[in-house]
Design a protein around this motif. Structure first.
Motif, mmCIF file in Angstrom:
data_model
loop_
_atom_site.group_PDB
_atom_site.id
_atom_site.type_symbol
_atom_site.label_atom_id
_atom_site.label_comp_id
_atom_site.label_asym_id
_atom_site.label_seq_id
_atom_site.Cartn_x
_atom_site.Cartn_y
_atom_site.Cartn_z
ATOM 1 N N TYR A 11 40.511 38.143 33.768
ATOM 2 C CA TYR A 11 41.062 38.961 34.844
ATOM 3 C C TYR A 11 41.614 40.270 34.294
ATOM 4 O O TYR A 11 41.387 41.339 34.858
ATOM 5 C CB TYR A 11 42.172 38.214 35.595
ATOM 6 N N TYR A 14 38.893 42.775 33.692
ATOM 7 C CA TYR A 14 38.409 43.411 34.922
ATOM 8 C C TYR A 14 39.422 44.418 35.464
ATOM 9 O O TYR A 14 39.062 45.516 35.881
ATOM 10 C CB TYR A 14 38.069 42.365 35.990
ATOM 11 N N LEU A 15 40.676 44.046 35.462
ATOM 12 C CA LEU A 15 41.712 44.943 35.987
ATOM 13 C C LEU A 15 41.806 46.227 35.164
ATOM 14 O O LEU A 15 42.000 47.315 35.709
ATOM 15 C CB LEU A 15 43.067 44.233 36.035
ATOM 16 N N TRP A 19 39.105 47.257 38.497
ATOM 17 C CA TRP A 19 38.928 46.275 39.553
ATOM 18 C C TRP A 19 40.292 45.957 40.167
ATOM 19 O O TRP A 19 41.323 46.205 39.554
ATOM 20 C CB TRP A 19 38.293 45.001 39.006
ATOM 21 N N TYR A 21 42.655 42.878 42.108
ATOM 22 C CA TYR A 21 42.770 41.437 42.309
ATOM 23 C C TYR A 21 43.263 41.156 43.724
ATOM 24 O O TYR A 21 44.176 41.816 44.213
ATOM 25 C CB TYR A 21 43.761 40.849 41.289
ATOM 26 N N ASP A 24 42.275 35.291 44.437
ATOM 27 C CA ASP A 24 41.377 34.619 43.489
ATOM 28 C C ASP A 24 40.026 35.291 43.298
ATOM 29 O O ASP A 24 39.081 34.664 42.822
ATOM 30 C CB ASP A 24 41.178 33.142 43.858
ATOM 31 N N SER A 25 39.901 36.551 43.680
ATOM 32 C CA SER A 25 38.698 37.332 43.418
ATOM 33 C C SER A 25 39.116 38.681 42.858
ATOM 34 O O SER A 25 40.270 39.091 43.000
ATOM 35 C CB SER A 25 37.901 37.569 44.707
ATOM 36 N N VAL A 26 38.161 39.345 42.229
ATOM 37 C CA VAL A 26 38.391 40.733 41.823
ATOM 38 C C VAL A 26 37.336 41.594 42.519
ATOM 39 O O VAL A 26 36.213 41.150 42.769
ATOM 40 C CB VAL A 26 38.372 40.936 40.290
#
Length: 142
Positions: A11, A14-15, A19, A21, A24-26
């Motif tokens: 996570y 991705y962040l 991305w 959040y 529970d998805s990005v």
């Protein structure tokens, strides 16, 4: 390293790449415009796909509203006119069509965009060859 630690690192990765959040998805919102198919290809290259909006919470997510961009989502009736399916093949069960939509104007609007931000109901069917921003979703990170 535990599975939980691996998930947190994924996570974080991705962040750090822009991305967002949510639940529970990005999600990734593009900064350029492409056709629906080219947008989907971009998402697939990112190990994601165009967003599937399955709830009111996801539809009204602040990360979508704050960008104020017309964006492709992962919904199309390209296979059969009037039969809307998500990119994963699942049928449309919850929708947020703008008034009078979908209308397949001139018989050639097979892809869906979010096209306004004043209302919960803001989906519009559009010609897939139009160029829009897009939003990718990665539902689960190993």
């Amino acid at each position: 390293m535990s599975q939980f630690s691996t998930c947190i690192l994924s996570y974080k990765h991705y962040l750090q790449q822009g991305w967002f959040y949510f639940s529970d998805s990005v999600y990734y919102i593009s900064s350029t415009k492409k056709t629906w198919q080219d947008s989907r290809n971009d998402c697939l290259q990112r190990a994601a796909d165009l967003v599937i909006i399955g709830s009111t919470e996801e539809q009204v997510g602040d990360f979508i509203k704050q960008h104020q961009k017309i964006m492709w989502i992962g919904l199309t009736d390209r296979e059969m006119e009037g039969v809307w399916k998500w990119v994963d093949g699942s049928p449309l069960t919850t929708s947020f069509w703008d008034s009078g939509e979908p209308n397949s104007h001139r018989g050639n609007e097979d892809c869906v965009e979010i096209h306004s931000f004043n209302s919960l109901y803001n989906w519009n069917d559009k010609t897939c060859e139009n160029k829009n921003f897009w939003i990718c979703e990665k539902k689960s990170i190993p």
